[in-house]
Design a protein around this motif. Sequence first.
Motif, PDB file in Angstrom:
ATOM      1  N   PHE A  41       0.822  -1.221   0.000  1.00 44.94           N
ATOM      2  CA  PHE A  41       0.000   0.000   0.000  1.00 44.94           C
ATOM      3  C   PHE A  41       0.849   1.262   0.000  1.00 44.94           C
ATOM      4  CE2 PHE A  41      -1.916  -3.413   2.528  1.00 44.94           C
ATOM      5  CZ  PHE A  41      -3.054  -3.664   1.781  1.00 44.94           C
ATOM      6  N   HIS A  42       2.147   1.088  -0.230  1.00 47.00           N
ATOM      7  CA  HIS A  42       3.080   2.213  -0.099  1.00 47.00           C
ATOM      8  C   HIS A  42       2.722   3.393  -0.996  1.00 47.00           C
ATOM      9  CE1 HIS A  42       6.664   4.290   0.953  1.00 47.00           C
ATOM     10  NE2 HIS A  42       7.302   4.099  -0.182  1.00 47.00           N
ATOM     11  N   TYR A  43       2.181   3.106  -2.167  1.00 51.87           N
ATOM     12  CA  TYR A  43       1.871   4.180  -3.121  1.00 51.87           C
ATOM     13  C   TYR A  43       0.398   4.552  -3.113  1.00 51.87           C
ATOM     14  CZ  TYR A  43       6.582   3.173  -4.705  1.00 51.87           C
ATOM     15  OH  TYR A  43       7.934   2.982  -4.743  1.00 51.87           O
ATOM     16  N   GLY A  44      -0.300   4.179  -2.048  1.00 59.01           N
ATOM     17  CA  GLY A  44      -1.705   4.582  -1.928  1.00 59.01           C
ATOM     18  C   GLY A  44      -2.595   3.814  -2.886  1.00 59.01           C
ATOM     19  N   GLY A  45      -3.526   4.536  -3.513  1.00 56.61           N
ATOM     20  CA  GLY A  45      -4.441   3.907  -4.453  1.00 56.61           C
ATOM     21  C   GLY A  45      -5.849   3.852  -3.912  1.00 56.61           C
ATOM     22  N   LYS A  46      -6.755   3.395  -4.769  1.00 53.68           N
ATOM     23  CA  LYS A  46      -8.163   3.297  -4.402  1.00 53.68           C
ATOM     24  C   LYS A  46      -8.612   1.850  -4.548  1.00 53.68           C
ATOM     25  CE  LYS A  46     -12.613   5.577  -5.144  1.00 53.68           C
ATOM     26  NZ  LYS A  46     -13.302   6.716  -5.780  1.00 53.68           N
ATOM     27  N   TYR A  47      -9.282   1.368  -3.527  1.00 56.50           N
ATOM     28  CA  TYR A  47      -9.736  -0.012  -3.483  1.00 56.50           C
ATOM     29  C   TYR A  47     -11.266  -0.002  -3.438  1.00 56.50           C
ATOM     30  CZ  TYR A  47      -4.870  -0.977  -2.457  1.00 56.50           C
ATOM     31  OH  TYR A  47      -3.498  -1.063  -2.526  1.00 56.50           O
ATOM     32  N   LYS A  48     -11.888  -0.528  -4.491  1.00 59.92           N
ATOM     33  CA  LYS A  48     -13.335  -0.402  -4.657  1.00 59.92           C
ATOM     34  C   LYS A  48     -13.982  -1.766  -4.846  1.00 59.92           C
ATOM     35  CE  LYS A  48     -16.821   2.079  -7.395  1.00 59.92           C
ATOM     36  NZ  LYS A  48     -17.738   0.923  -7.412  1.00 59.92           N
ATOM     37  N   ALA A  49     -15.028  -2.014  -4.060  1.00 58.84           N
ATOM     38  CA  ALA A  49     -15.814  -3.237  -4.230  1.00 58.84           C
ATOM     39  C   ALA A  49     -16.779  -3.059  -5.400  1.00 58.84           C
ATOM     40  CB  ALA A  49     -16.576  -3.550  -2.943  1.00 58.84           C
ATOM     41  N   GLU A  50     -17.332  -4.156  -5.883  1.00 59.89           N
ATOM     42  CA  GLU A  50     -18.211  -4.125  -7.051  1.00 59.89           C
ATOM     43  C   GLU A  50     -19.608  -3.614  -6.673  1.00 59.89           C
ATOM     44  OE1 GLU A  50     -19.593  -7.152 -10.679  1.00 59.89           O
ATOM     45  OE2 GLU A  50     -19.047  -7.957  -8.719  1.00 59.89           O
ATOM     46  N   ASN A  51     -20.202  -2.831  -7.572  1.00 55.85           N
ATOM     47  CA  ASN A  51     -21.568  -2.365  -7.368  1.00 55.85           C
ATOM     48  C   ASN A  51     -22.557  -3.517  -7.531  1.00 55.85           C
ATOM     49  OD1 ASN A  51     -20.732   0.290  -7.014  1.00 55.85           O
ATOM     50  ND2 ASN A  51     -21.034   0.827  -9.168  1.00 55.85           N
ATOM     51  N   GLY A  52     -23.698  -3.420  -6.833  1.00 60.72           N
ATOM     52  CA  GLY A  52     -24.780  -4.357  -7.068  1.00 60.72           C
ATOM     53  C   GLY A  52     -25.427  -4.084  -8.414  1.00 60.72           C
ATOM     54  N   HIS A  53     -25.950  -5.103  -9.072  1.00 59.65           N
ATOM     55  CA  HIS A  53     -26.581  -4.931 -10.374  1.00 59.65           C
ATOM     56  C   HIS A  53     -28.035  -4.502 -10.183  1.00 59.65           C
ATOM     57  CE1 HIS A  53     -23.499  -7.381 -12.872  1.00 59.65           C
ATOM     58  NE2 HIS A  53     -22.964  -6.992 -11.727  1.00 59.65           N
ATOM     59  N   ASP A  54     -28.550  -3.765 -11.145  1.00 60.93           N
ATOM     60  CA  ASP A  54     -29.939  -3.312 -11.080  1.00 60.93           C
ATOM     61  C   ASP A  54     -30.893  -4.489 -11.223  1.00 60.93           C
ATOM     62  OD1 ASP A  54     -28.945  -0.759 -10.903  1.00 60.93           O
ATOM     63  OD2 ASP A  54     -29.322  -0.254 -13.013  1.00 60.93           O
ATOM     64  N   GLY A  55     -32.103  -4.331 -10.647  1.00 64.15           N
ATOM     65  CA  GLY A  55     -33.143  -5.326 -10.852  1.00 64.15           C
ATOM     66  C   GLY A  55     -33.609  -5.326 -12.298  1.00 64.15           C
ATOM     67  N   ASP A  56     -34.402  -6.297 -12.664  1.00 66.68           N
ATOM     68  CA  ASP A  56     -34.864  -6.393 -14.048  1.00 66.68           C
ATOM     69  C   ASP A  56     -36.343  -6.798 -14.053  1.00 66.68           C
ATOM     70  OD1 ASP A  56     -34.809  -6.332 -16.789  1.00 66.68           O
ATOM     71  OD2 ASP A  56     -33.101  -7.702 -16.984  1.00 66.68           O
ATOM     72  N   LYS A  57     -36.900  -6.858 -15.230  1.00 63.75           N
ATOM     73  CA  LYS A  57     -38.307  -7.245 -15.363  1.00 63.75           C
ATOM     74  C   LYS A  57     -38.485  -8.710 -14.974  1.00 63.75           C
ATOM     75  CE  LYS A  57     -37.608  -7.931 -20.327  1.00 63.75           C
ATOM     76  NZ  LYS A  57     -38.033  -7.478 -21.670  1.00 63.75           N
ATOM     77  N   ARG A  58     -39.759  -9.111 -14.867  1.00 62.49           N
ATOM     78  CA  ARG A  58     -40.124 -10.477 -14.488  1.00 62.49           C
ATOM     79  C   ARG A  58     -39.569 -10.846 -13.112  1.00 62.49           C
ATOM     80  NH1 ARG A  58     -39.338 -13.723 -20.268  1.00 62.49           N
ATOM     81  NH2 ARG A  58     -40.848 -12.467 -21.455  1.00 62.49           N
ATOM     82  N   ARG A  59     -39.556  -9.867 -12.229  1.00 58.39           N
ATOM     83  CA  ARG A  59     -39.158 -10.044 -10.834  1.00 58.39           C
ATOM     84  C   ARG A  59     -37.721 -10.536 -10.678  1.00 58.39           C
ATOM     85  NH1 ARG A  59     -43.569 -10.425  -7.020  1.00 58.39           N
ATOM     86  NH2 ARG A  59     -45.537  -9.894  -8.075  1.00 58.39           N
TER      87      ARG A  59
END
Length: 450
Positions: A60-78
């Motif tokens: 982690f010496h040079y820093g950086g950004k650590y990002k988890a994955e976004n949830g996916h949107d819902g869709d039709k047909r429940r």
Amino acid sequence: MPVFVDKARIFIQSGKGGDGHISFRREKYVPNGGPDGGDGGKGGDIIFKVDEGINTLADFHYGGKYKAENGHDGDKRRCHGKNGEDLIIKVPEGTVIKEASTGKVIADMSRDNKEAVILKGGRGGNGNMHYATSTMQAPKYAQPGQPSIELEVLLELKVIADVGLVGFPNVGKSTFLSKVSNAKPKIANYHFTTLSPMLGVVDLNDARGFVVADIPGLIEGASEGLGLGHEFLRHIERTRMMIHVVDAASTEGRDPLEDIEAINKELEGYNADISKKPQVIAANKIDMLPEGEQAEIIQKIRDKYEPLGVKVFATSTLTGKGIQELLYYVSRVLSEMPEKPVVFEQEFFPETMAREADEAFTVTYDSDAAEYVVEGPKIEKMLGYTNLDSEKGFAFFQKFLVDNGILDELEKLHIQEGDTVRIYGFSFEYYRNADTIPVEEEDTDNEFDQ
């Protein structure tokens, strides 16, 4: 020469929750089908996990950004949106995670705390299938997913050892550690030989063993950040007692009594609690003194420090004199001390911070425009996912304003019937005790217009 990395600053961000979906069944033999918009998936968590194979924060010496994955949107047909993947960040044991701007502790990755969820992913929003009622059979709105949480954190590695070796550079601490334990530090005759804390296990016959850490040599002004003072002093915080190694032979021209006093001053300047830890003095390098001078300098140190409860041992890492006696004494002191590992308690709670930020809103009066202005991130998101053209949708949004105390705040500002309320791209006329508030005007270029 490589630098030991025991401090780093990084950005972490959990995943955003997926948005709920707005859709209706459209089947050949099912006219006017009901809502079937599915829910959004949960955003991924940011998880810190201890990896016993790591002993530095070099990754982690040079820093950086650590990002988890976004949830996916819902869709039709429940259909439910897919949950975002968690992000696991591996750190060495003893890492303390702090909020960067305040320095408050979020988590201490030591002892039994091997894994911790630092940032939780946003919850997925409900699809419109949840909002159908007997009087509202075709809801044209859904719930947005909760936002992600972003945070800048400090990572600080504080070694876990029972005993810390402290003293000026080149007093023989590294040699001492190599003689009494299984550690194999690099040893050379120059200042700051040890650039990283070195751990060793001391095994004793018929007595309790312990872990000892060679804390890199300090200099005067270390507690004020001079040299690498702060980088080294933090490693003493977890130790239960200290062995203060001093050059009794004054091989570099310094007075051993002044050395002891100077180091103790630095410890107290950094953290008063550290200076109160039990301490034993190893008056080292006595093999380099004539017989008569040995007794004289050792007695001077004992006269000053033993009345204060600090035991003094005359030692030589070359001949081994005094070493075993010192180690058995340290073992006995440790066995008499209560087992109370130094663990840094949580002071900062990211979820509370995120919730407060998301729920915050302002209600003000713009005298120039003669309008009451309402703003806030949660309000803005709700506007974007509510169909205000629908009477039912507008009633849904109005209930949201009531439930969140926004109408109460307008009343506190003495709003009157017929006054204008502006919420981002929309303007409303205010009426008390009305089922709905009619829309007076709408900006067609509003980015949330649907």
